[in-house]
Structures are given as structure tokens and as C-alpha cells.
Motif scaffolding. Structure first.
Motif, PDB file in Angstrom:
ATOM      1  N   VAL A 137      15.796   0.747   5.318  1.00  0.00           N
ATOM      2  CA  VAL A 137      16.197   1.496   4.131  1.00  0.00           C
ATOM      3  C   VAL A 137      15.013   1.594   3.154  1.00  0.00           C
ATOM      4  O   VAL A 137      14.746   2.657   2.579  1.00  0.00           O
ATOM      5  N   ALA A 138      14.299   0.481   2.987  1.00  0.00           N
ATOM      6  CA  ALA A 138      13.132   0.487   2.088  1.00  0.00           C
ATOM      7  C   ALA A 138      12.061   1.468   2.586  1.00  0.00           C
ATOM      8  O   ALA A 138      11.362   2.095   1.799  1.00  0.00           O
ATOM      9  N   GLY A 139      11.969   1.606   3.910  1.00  0.00           N
ATOM     10  CA  GLY A 139      11.022   2.547   4.490  1.00  0.00           C
ATOM     11  C   GLY A 139      11.342   3.993   4.168  1.00  0.00           C
ATOM     12  O   GLY A 139      10.479   4.869   4.253  1.00  0.00           O
ATOM     13  N   TYR A 140      12.576   4.256   3.782  1.00  0.00           N
ATOM     14  CA  TYR A 140      12.964   5.592   3.340  1.00  0.00           C
ATOM     15  C   TYR A 140      12.894   5.731   1.835  1.00  0.00           C
ATOM     16  O   TYR A 140      13.324   6.745   1.271  1.00  0.00           O
ATOM     17  N   GLY A 141      12.357   4.699   1.171  1.00  0.00           N
ATOM     18  CA  GLY A 141      12.153   4.753  -0.269  1.00  0.00           C
ATOM     19  C   GLY A 141      13.391   4.502  -1.103  1.00  0.00           C
ATOM     20  O   GLY A 141      13.395   4.766  -2.289  1.00  0.00           O
ATOM     21  N   VAL A 142      14.434   3.971  -0.493  1.00  0.00           N
ATOM     22  CA  VAL A 142      15.686   3.742  -1.201  1.00  0.00           C
ATOM     23  C   VAL A 142      15.650   2.445  -2.009  1.00  0.00           C
ATOM     24  O   VAL A 142      16.201   2.375  -3.095  1.00  0.00           O
ATOM     25  N   ARG A 187       9.220   1.697   7.793  1.00  0.00           N
ATOM     26  CA  ARG A 187      10.334   2.218   8.599  1.00  0.00           C
ATOM     27  C   ARG A 187      10.221   1.755  10.044  1.00  0.00           C
ATOM     28  O   ARG A 187      11.211   1.368  10.661  1.00  0.00           O
ATOM     29  N   LEU A 188       8.999   1.801  10.582  1.00  0.00           N
ATOM     30  CA  LEU A 188       8.782   1.390  11.966  1.00  0.00           C
ATOM     31  C   LEU A 188       9.128  -0.085  12.156  1.00  0.00           C
ATOM     32  O   LEU A 188       9.827  -0.448  13.109  1.00  0.00           O
ATOM     33  N   ILE A 189       8.664  -0.929  11.253  1.00  0.00           N
ATOM     34  CA  ILE A 189       8.986  -2.357  11.320  1.00  0.00           C
ATOM     35  C   ILE A 189      10.500  -2.543  11.189  1.00  0.00           C
ATOM     36  O   ILE A 189      11.108  -3.300  11.946  1.00  0.00           O
ATOM     37  N   GLY A 190      11.099  -1.843  10.251  1.00  0.00           N
ATOM     38  CA  GLY A 190      12.544  -1.929  10.060  1.00  0.00           C
ATOM     39  C   GLY A 190      13.326  -1.472  11.280  1.00  0.00           C
ATOM     40  O   GLY A 190      14.314  -2.089  11.666  1.00  0.00           O
ATOM     41  N   VAL A 245       0.812  -1.218   0.000  1.00  0.00           N
ATOM     42  CA  VAL A 245       0.000   0.000   0.000  1.00  0.00           C
ATOM     43  C   VAL A 245       0.847   1.271   0.000  1.00  0.00           C
ATOM     44  O   VAL A 245       0.312   2.374   0.038  1.00  0.00           O
ATOM     45  N   GLY A 246       2.163   1.105  -0.013  1.00  0.00           N
ATOM     46  CA  GLY A 246       3.044   2.267  -0.046  1.00  0.00           C
ATOM     47  C   GLY A 246       3.164   2.999   1.273  1.00  0.00           C
ATOM     48  O   GLY A 246       3.459   4.194   1.298  1.00  0.00           O
ATOM     49  N   ASP A 247       2.929   2.294   2.385  1.00  0.00           N
ATOM     50  CA  ASP A 247       3.017   2.919   3.716  1.00  0.00           C
ATOM     51  C   ASP A 247       4.464   2.855   4.210  1.00  0.00           C
ATOM     52  O   ASP A 247       4.856   1.954   4.951  1.00  0.00           O
ATOM     53  N   LEU A 248       5.242   3.831   3.773  1.00  0.00           N
ATOM     54  CA  LEU A 248       6.657   3.834   4.117  1.00  0.00           C
ATOM     55  C   LEU A 248       6.895   4.079   5.604  1.00  0.00           C
ATOM     56  O   LEU A 248       7.872   3.585   6.165  1.00  0.00           O
TER      57      LEU A 248
END
Length: 119
Positions: free
Chosen positions: A113-118, A79-82, A72-75
Motif C-alpha cells: 500500500v505504501a508503494g502506491y503512495g497511500v 511496491r515490488l518488496i511489498g 529516496v521515494g522509490d515507490l
């Protein structure tokens, strides 16, 4: 790529359960044959087996939440999970250097890192 990393967290949970059931087969079977309820307090190996196996579904849940977050694109959620997975993995590696926490430490920062859209 982020979806693959999220599914890796889920897979770690499945592996945790499978490995735990194999490694702790005897104490788990003894607890079940003794009636299950209240059978994990002693001996210590039963308590260890219980908590080891019980961590698997929690990892699976975190993996599912990460898959959902990616879908769903909930970055922010990713990030929180990461963050939590990375922090937990770091503590685990420091406390138990010769443990499988290293596998989670490979996956968790990638979620962050994925949570920051990288990724």
C-alpha cells in the motif's frame, strides 16, 4: 508511516534470527561442535534450524531495501518488496496456518500500500 513499516520488516528478520537461535540452540551447537561444514544435512532438525535462521538476514535485507526505497521515494521498489513479501506471506500462512507467517502478513500488505503512495 511507511518508514515505520519498512523498519518492521527489518525487525522481523532480527526476531527470526533471535527466535531461531533460541529454539534451535541444541542442533545449531551440535553442528558447530561437529565442524560446521557439511553438518546441516542430517539430522533433519539441523537442516530446519539452518534454514530458519538463514531466513532472518534475508528479511533484514528486504527491510533495509524497503527503508532505502522509502528514504529516496522509490515507490516502484517499495511496491515490488511489498508484492513479494505479501505473496510469500500468503503462501506461508496457507502452508503453515499455525505459524509466525501471520506477522509478515500484517506488515507486507502495508508495504505494498505504501508503494502506491497511500501511507
Amino acid at each position: 508511516m511507511a518508514i515505520v513499516v519498512a523498519w518492521c520488516l527489518f525487525a522481523l528478520g532480527v526476531a527470526h534470527i533471535a527466535f531461531g537461535v533460541i529454539k534451535y540452540r541444541t542442533p545449531l551447537l551440535e553442528a558447530v561442535s561437529a565442524g560446521f561444514i557439511g553438518q546441516f544435512q542430517v539430522p533433519e532438525i539441523r537442516r530446519t534450524a539452518f534454514w530458519f535462521v538463514l531466513l532472518g538476514p534475508l528479511l533484514m535485507f528486504a527491510g533495509h531495501a524497503a527503508v532505502h526505497a522509502v528514504s529516496v521515494g522509490d515507490l516502484a521498489l517499495l511496491r515490488l518488496i511489498g508484492f513479494y513479501a505479501t505473496a510469500t506471506s500468503l503462501v506461508g500462512v496457507v502452508a503453515f496456518p499455525k505459524s509466525p507467517f501471520w506477522a509478515a502478513l500484517l506488515v507486507a500488505p502495508l508495504l505494498l500500500v505504501a508503494g502506491y503512495g497511500v501511507l
